[in-house]
Design a protein around this motif. Structure first.
Motif, short mmCIF file in Angstrom:
data_model
loop_
_atom_site.label_atom_id
_atom_site.label_comp_id
_atom_site.label_asym_id
_atom_site.label_seq_id
_atom_site.Cartn_x
_atom_site.Cartn_y
_atom_site.Cartn_z
N MET A 89 -7.68 -0.65 -0.43
CA MET A 89 -7.99 0.35 -1.45
C MET A 89 -6.95 0.29 -2.57
O MET A 89 -5.76 0.17 -2.31
CB MET A 89 -7.99 1.75 -0.83
CG MET A 89 -9.00 1.92 0.30
SD MET A 89 -10.69 1.96 -0.29
CE MET A 89 -10.70 3.54 -1.08
N ASN A 90 -7.41 0.38 -3.81
CA ASN A 90 -6.54 0.47 -4.98
C ASN A 90 -5.59 -0.70 -5.14
O ASN A 90 -4.46 -0.53 -5.60
CB ASN A 90 -5.76 1.80 -4.98
CG ASN A 90 -6.68 3.00 -4.91
OD1 ASN A 90 -7.67 3.07 -5.63
ND2 ASN A 90 -6.39 3.92 -4.01
N GLN B 147 0.81 -1.22 0.00
CA GLN B 147 0.00 0.00 0.00
C GLN B 147 0.85 1.27 0.00
O GLN B 147 0.42 2.28 -0.52
CB GLN B 147 -0.97 -0.01 1.17
CG GLN B 147 -2.10 -0.99 0.95
CD GLN B 147 -3.29 -0.69 1.82
OE1 GLN B 147 -3.21 -0.80 3.03
NE2 GLN B 147 -4.38 -0.30 1.19
N GLU C 208 -5.33 -4.61 -6.72
CA GLU C 208 -5.95 -5.65 -7.56
C GLU C 208 -5.48 -7.01 -7.10
O GLU C 208 -4.41 -7.16 -6.52
CB GLU C 208 -5.59 -5.42 -9.03
CG GLU C 208 -6.22 -4.16 -9.58
CD GLU C 208 -6.23 -4.14 -11.09
OE1 GLU C 208 -6.58 -5.18 -11.70
OE2 GLU C 208 -5.89 -3.10 -11.64
N GLN D 6 3.55 1.51 -1.61
CA GLN D 6 4.27 1.40 -2.87
C GLN D 6 5.76 1.12 -2.70
O GLN D 6 6.58 1.52 -3.52
CB GLN D 6 4.02 2.64 -3.74
CG GLN D 6 2.55 2.79 -4.07
CD GLN D 6 2.23 3.99 -4.91
OE1 GLN D 6 3.05 4.89 -5.08
NE2 GLN D 6 1.04 4.02 -5.46
N GLN E 268 -0.71 -2.87 -6.71
CA GLN E 268 -1.38 -1.57 -6.73
C GLN E 268 -1.99 -1.33 -8.11
O GLN E 268 -1.34 -1.53 -9.13
CB GLN E 268 -0.38 -0.44 -6.45
CG GLN E 268 -0.01 -0.30 -5.01
CD GLN E 268 -1.10 0.39 -4.20
OE1 GLN E 268 -1.95 1.10 -4.73
NE2 GLN E 268 -1.07 0.18 -2.91
N THR E 269 -3.24 -0.88 -8.15
CA THR E 269 -3.91 -0.56 -9.40
C THR E 269 -3.13 0.48 -10.19
O THR E 269 -3.05 0.42 -11.41
CB THR E 269 -5.34 -0.03 -9.11
OG1 THR E 269 -6.01 -0.98 -8.29
CG2 THR E 269 -6.11 0.19 -10.38
N SER E 270 -2.53 1.42 -9.49
CA SER E 270 -1.83 2.53 -10.15
C SER E 270 -0.40 2.18 -10.57
O SER E 270 0.28 3.02 -11.17
CB SER E 270 -1.78 3.73 -9.21
OG SER E 270 -1.09 3.39 -8.02
#
Length: 187
Positions: A43-44, A25, A46, A27, A169-171
């Protein structure tokens, strides 16, 4: 091997599970593999399900429920629990207690926690309590005459499982990560 040849500069690290979700989370990591059952509320992040491991109830051979074909969390409500506590865990709250509370609706009566599966199984065989363990921990014990292993099922009688997942992370825009996920998805 495919990944190492295609991306030789990519680093892989084997780490204890404690703290991996937080590192993901924040990163600090691009990808983790986890059997932690509480990844759905991140959150965020996958998920890619890699394997489902059935959860099994392990009990002494003479236990009153030893001959049942399956058990539910409600069947276990009055039982004494012996839990496996791997060294990687940093808190007294075990994942098993959290699973039982969430899925069974009660806080289990935990009488012992042990970091060694074999010691835990000896305690169970002695009759000190029962344990809920993923099948991969106990697959070698099916032939023991002093233990009974019964599948744990949900209220709808489908198998209760512990999921092995890849999380990221999705981002995250790391091209090597996307390449790796493509390889894993096509296995």
């Amino acid at each position: 091997k495919m990944m190492a040849c295609a991306r030789p500069s990519m680093a892989f690290r084997l780490m204890d599970e404690a703290g991996l979700l937080q590192m993901l989370q924040h990163q600090e990591l691009d990808l983790i593999f986890s059997v932690t059952p509480y990844t759905g509320d991140l959150m965020n992040v996958e998920h890619l399900l890699l394997k489902e491991y059935p959860l099994m109830v392990v009990m002494a051979a003479g236990h009153p429920m030893a001959e049942k074909p399956y058990l539910t969390y409600q069947d276990l409500k009055e039982e004494r629990f012996l839990l496996l506590e791997p060294n990687a865990r940093q808190s007294a709250e075990t994942e098993e207690s959290r699973i039982i509370l969430e899925r069974g609706g009660y806080l289990p009566n935990v009488v012992s926690m042990n970091g060694e599966p074999e010691t835990l199984l000896l305690q169970v065989a002695y009759g000190a309590g029962i344990s809920i363990l993923p099948e991969y921990v106990i697959h070698h014990t099916y032939t023991r005459e002093d233990l009974r292993i019964v599948p744990l099922v949900k209220a709808d009688h489908t198998a209760e499982t512990l999921d092995f997942e890849a999380l990221w992370q999705t981002s995250c825009d790391n091209q090597a990560l996307n390449y790796f996920l493509d390889i894993v998805r096509n296995l």
